[in-house]
Design a protein around this motif. Sequence first.
Motif, PDB file in Angstrom:
ATOM      1  N   ALA A   1      28.150   0.854   6.071  1.00 11.30           N
ATOM      2  CA  ALA A   1      28.992  -0.214   6.618  1.00 11.30           C
ATOM      3  C   ALA A   1      30.352   0.333   7.042  1.00 11.30           C
ATOM      4  O   ALA A   1      30.883  -0.052   8.083  1.00 11.30           O
ATOM      5  CB  ALA A   1      29.166  -1.340   5.596  1.00 11.30           C
ATOM      6  N   PHE A   2      30.910   1.258   6.237  1.00  9.82           N
ATOM      7  CA  PHE A   2      32.208   1.825   6.610  1.00  9.82           C
ATOM      8  C   PHE A   2      32.097   2.641   7.883  1.00  9.82           C
ATOM      9  O   PHE A   2      32.975   2.572   8.755  1.00  9.82           O
ATOM     10  CB  PHE A   2      32.786   2.678   5.473  1.00  9.82           C
ATOM     11  CG  PHE A   2      34.186   3.132   5.755  1.00  9.82           C
ATOM     12  CD1 PHE A   2      35.248   2.243   5.693  1.00  9.82           C
ATOM     13  CD2 PHE A   2      34.443   4.442   6.118  1.00  9.82           C
ATOM     14  CE1 PHE A   2      36.543   2.652   5.975  1.00  9.82           C
ATOM     15  CE2 PHE A   2      35.738   4.862   6.404  1.00  9.82           C
ATOM     16  CZ  PHE A   2      36.789   3.962   6.327  1.00  9.82           C
ATOM     17  N   ALA A   3      31.011   3.399   8.019  1.00  7.20           N
ATOM     18  CA  ALA A   3      30.811   4.175   9.251  1.00  7.20           C
ATOM     19  C   ALA A   3      30.709   3.242  10.459  1.00  7.20           C
ATOM     20  O   ALA A   3      31.318   3.495  11.508  1.00  7.20           O
ATOM     21  CB  ALA A   3      29.565   5.033   9.134  1.00  7.20           C
ATOM     22  N   ARG A   4      29.962   2.159  10.320  1.00 11.34           N
ATOM     23  CA  ARG A   4      29.848   1.189  11.403  1.00 11.34           C
ATOM     24  C   ARG A   4      31.180   0.503  11.676  1.00 11.34           C
ATOM     25  O   ARG A   4      31.521   0.229  12.819  1.00 11.34           O
ATOM     26  CB  ARG A   4      28.799   0.128  11.059  1.00 11.34           C
ATOM     27  CG  ARG A   4      27.399   0.675  11.004  1.00 11.34           C
ATOM     28  CD  ARG A   4      26.434  -0.383  10.557  1.00 11.34           C
ATOM     29  NE  ARG A   4      25.095   0.150  10.417  1.00 11.34           N
ATOM     30  CZ  ARG A   4      24.031  -0.590  10.198  1.00 11.34           C
ATOM     31  NH1 ARG A   4      24.141  -1.902  10.100  1.00 11.34           N
ATOM     32  NH2 ARG A   4      22.860  -0.029  10.081  1.00 11.34           N
ATOM     33  N   PHE A   5      31.930   0.223  10.603  1.00 13.14           N
ATOM     34  CA  PHE A   5      33.243  -0.391  10.742  1.00 13.14           C
ATOM     35  C   PHE A   5      34.171   0.503  11.544  1.00 13.14           C
ATOM     36  O   PHE A   5      34.904   0.044  12.421  1.00 13.14           O
ATOM     37  CB  PHE A   5      33.834  -0.662   9.352  1.00 13.14           C
ATOM     38  CG  PHE A   5      35.204  -1.272   9.374  1.00 13.14           C
ATOM     39  CD1 PHE A   5      35.362  -2.629   9.554  1.00 13.14           C
ATOM     40  CD2 PHE A   5      36.331  -0.486   9.205  1.00 13.14           C
ATOM     41  CE1 PHE A   5      36.629  -3.196   9.565  1.00 13.14           C
ATOM     42  CE2 PHE A   5      37.594  -1.042   9.224  1.00 13.14           C
ATOM     43  CZ  PHE A   5      37.749  -2.414   9.402  1.00 13.14           C
ATOM     44  N   VAL A   6      34.131   1.803  11.252  1.00 14.19           N
ATOM     45  CA  VAL A   6      34.984   2.761  11.961  1.00 14.19           C
ATOM     46  C   VAL A   6      34.608   2.807  13.440  1.00 14.19           C
ATOM     47  O   VAL A   6      35.481   2.798  14.311  1.00 14.19           O
ATOM     48  CB  VAL A   6      34.900   4.161  11.316  1.00 14.19           C
ATOM     49  CG1 VAL A   6      35.551   5.217  12.180  1.00 14.19           C
ATOM     50  CG2 VAL A   6      35.551   4.131   9.937  1.00 14.19           C
TER      51      VAL A   6
ATOM     52  N   HIS B   1      31.422  -6.978  13.861  1.00 12.82           N
ATOM     53  CA  HIS B   1      31.212  -6.756  12.435  1.00 12.82           C
ATOM     54  C   HIS B   1      30.119  -7.672  11.893  1.00 12.82           C
ATOM     55  O   HIS B   1      29.312  -7.250  11.067  1.00 12.82           O
ATOM     56  CB  HIS B   1      32.504  -6.943  11.657  1.00 12.82           C
ATOM     57  CG  HIS B   1      33.539  -5.901  11.964  1.00 12.82           C
ATOM     58  ND1 HIS B   1      33.242  -4.574  12.162  1.00 12.82           N
ATOM     59  CD2 HIS B   1      34.874  -6.002  12.118  1.00 12.82           C
ATOM     60  CE1 HIS B   1      34.348  -3.893  12.409  1.00 12.82           C
ATOM     61  NE2 HIS B   1      35.351  -4.745  12.392  1.00 12.82           N
ATOM     62  N   ALA B   2      30.084  -8.912  12.359  1.00 14.29           N
ATOM     63  CA  ALA B   2      29.038  -9.832  11.898  1.00 14.29           C
ATOM     64  C   ALA B   2      27.659  -9.342  12.335  1.00 14.29           C
ATOM     65  O   ALA B   2      26.704  -9.382  11.563  1.00 14.29           O
ATOM     66  CB  ALA B   2      29.289 -11.238  12.434  1.00 14.29           C
ATOM     67  N   ARG B   3      27.564  -8.870  13.550  1.00 19.94           N
ATOM     68  CA  ARG B   3      26.263  -8.482  14.098  1.00 19.94           C
ATOM     69  C   ARG B   3      25.802  -7.100  13.662  1.00 19.94           C
ATOM     70  O   ARG B   3      24.612  -6.885  13.449  1.00 19.94           O
ATOM     71  CB  ARG B   3      26.304  -8.546  15.622  1.00 19.94           C
ATOM     72  CG  ARG B   3      26.474  -9.958  16.126  1.00 19.94           C
ATOM     73  CD  ARG B   3      26.686  -9.989  17.609  1.00 19.94           C
ATOM     74  NE  ARG B   3      27.072 -11.329  18.022  1.00 19.94           N
ATOM     75  CZ  ARG B   3      26.662 -11.890  19.139  1.00 19.94           C
ATOM     76  NH1 ARG B   3      25.889 -11.238  19.962  1.00 19.94           N
ATOM     77  NH2 ARG B   3      27.062 -13.106  19.431  1.00 19.94           N
ATOM     78  N   PHE B   4      26.723  -6.154  13.554  1.00 18.89           N
ATOM     79  CA  PHE B   4      26.322  -4.768  13.330  1.00 18.89           C
ATOM     80  C   PHE B   4      26.844  -4.163  12.027  1.00 18.89           C
ATOM     81  O   PHE B   4      26.107  -3.503  11.310  1.00 18.89           O
ATOM     82  CB  PHE B   4      26.777  -3.880  14.494  1.00 18.89           C
ATOM     83  CG  PHE B   4      26.297  -4.365  15.827  1.00 18.89           C
ATOM     84  CD1 PHE B   4      24.946  -4.366  16.152  1.00 18.89           C
ATOM     85  CD2 PHE B   4      27.198  -4.852  16.762  1.00 18.89           C
ATOM     86  CE1 PHE B   4      24.499  -4.832  17.375  1.00 18.89           C
ATOM     87  CE2 PHE B   4      26.761  -5.312  17.999  1.00 18.89           C
ATOM     88  CZ  PHE B   4      25.408  -5.303  18.299  1.00 18.89           C
ATOM     89  N   THR B   5      28.109  -4.352  11.726  1.00 22.39           N
ATOM     90  CA  THR B   5      28.727  -3.645  10.607  1.00 22.39           C
ATOM     91  C   THR B   5      28.211  -4.109   9.252  1.00 22.39           C
ATOM     92  O   THR B   5      27.821  -3.304   8.426  1.00 22.39           O
ATOM     93  CB  THR B   5      30.258  -3.808  10.646  1.00 22.39           C
ATOM     94  OG1 THR B   5      30.728  -3.348  11.909  1.00 22.39           O
ATOM     95  CG2 THR B   5      30.933  -3.012   9.549  1.00 22.39           C
ATOM     96  N   PHE B   6      28.247  -5.420   9.026  1.00 25.76           N
ATOM     97  CA  PHE B   6      27.923  -5.944   7.707  1.00 25.76           C
ATOM     98  C   PHE B   6      26.558  -6.610   7.627  1.00 25.76           C
ATOM     99  O   PHE B   6      26.218  -7.208   6.614  1.00 25.76           O
ATOM    100  CB  PHE B   6      29.018  -6.911   7.248  1.00 25.76           C
ATOM    101  CG  PHE B   6      30.356  -6.231   7.139  1.00 25.76           C
ATOM    102  CD1 PHE B   6      30.601  -5.302   6.147  1.00 25.76           C
ATOM    103  CD2 PHE B   6      31.353  -6.498   8.053  1.00 25.76           C
ATOM    104  CE1 PHE B   6      31.819  -4.664   6.059  1.00 25.76           C
ATOM    105  CE2 PHE B   6      32.583  -5.860   7.971  1.00 25.76           C
ATOM    106  CZ  PHE B   6      32.815  -4.938   6.962  1.00 25.76           C
ATOM    107  N   GLY B   7      25.770  -6.528   8.683  1.00 23.42           N
ATOM    108  CA  GLY B   7      24.407  -7.026   8.645  1.00 23.42           C
ATOM    109  C   GLY B   7      24.284  -8.517   8.431  1.00 23.42           C
ATOM    110  O   GLY B   7      23.387  -8.968   7.737  1.00 23.42           O
ATOM    111  N   ALA B   8      25.171  -9.301   9.009  1.00 23.97           N
ATOM    112  CA  ALA B   8      25.092 -10.748   8.850  1.00 23.97           C
ATOM    113  C   ALA B   8      23.919 -11.318   9.641  1.00 23.97           C
ATOM    114  O   ALA B   8      23.459 -12.411   9.367  1.00 23.97           O
ATOM    115  CB  ALA B   8      26.405 -11.408   9.290  1.00 23.97           C
TER     116      ALA B   8
END
Length: 181
Positions: free
Chosen positions: A24-29, A71-78
């Motif tokens: 998640a942090f890698a995706r967040f970055v 972030h909703a769609r990719f980073t945190f897997g919502a």
Amino acid sequence: MEPVQGRSGGRSRQGVVRPGAVSAFARFVVCGGGVGLASGFAVAALGSWIPWVLANALITAVSTLLATELHARFTFGAGGRASRRQHAQSAGSAVAAYAVTCMAMLALRQLVAAPDPLLEQVVYLSASAFAGIARFAVLRLVVFARGDSGAAGALGGSRFRPVTVVRPASRANAVELCRAA
């Protein structure tokens, strides 16, 4: 129902795979950093036409909406679009990030009378990176946490476990249980 997984990732209650903290942090970055980098250039460009504080506010608002969706769609897997609640909570963390970047730029202008654009970018992006790390924690542990155990799952588990209480069906059963003990 499956519990929300913490550090290693896993499926959420809605069946959507939730990435682990490192992933998640890698995706967040990538998502947030990409939006943040574009925002830095947009603030610099817009800041040459209107007051910098107003340019930063406008770009922060637009980039927050975009980043929250990413972030909703990719980073945190919502698994879909961000809700209004998530946008509102994300906006709260963005206001704090906005304050950090403004304070950094105001401090720069107090220290350097006429900073060159490269120095401004370095200061702005450094302040944004600092604020971004704090935002990651808030978004992961609060905004996009799943259910009641979302924050605990993100931290690797909870100290509290569900307990099943068995009660006797009647008074007669209670007496029999006491005799058996």
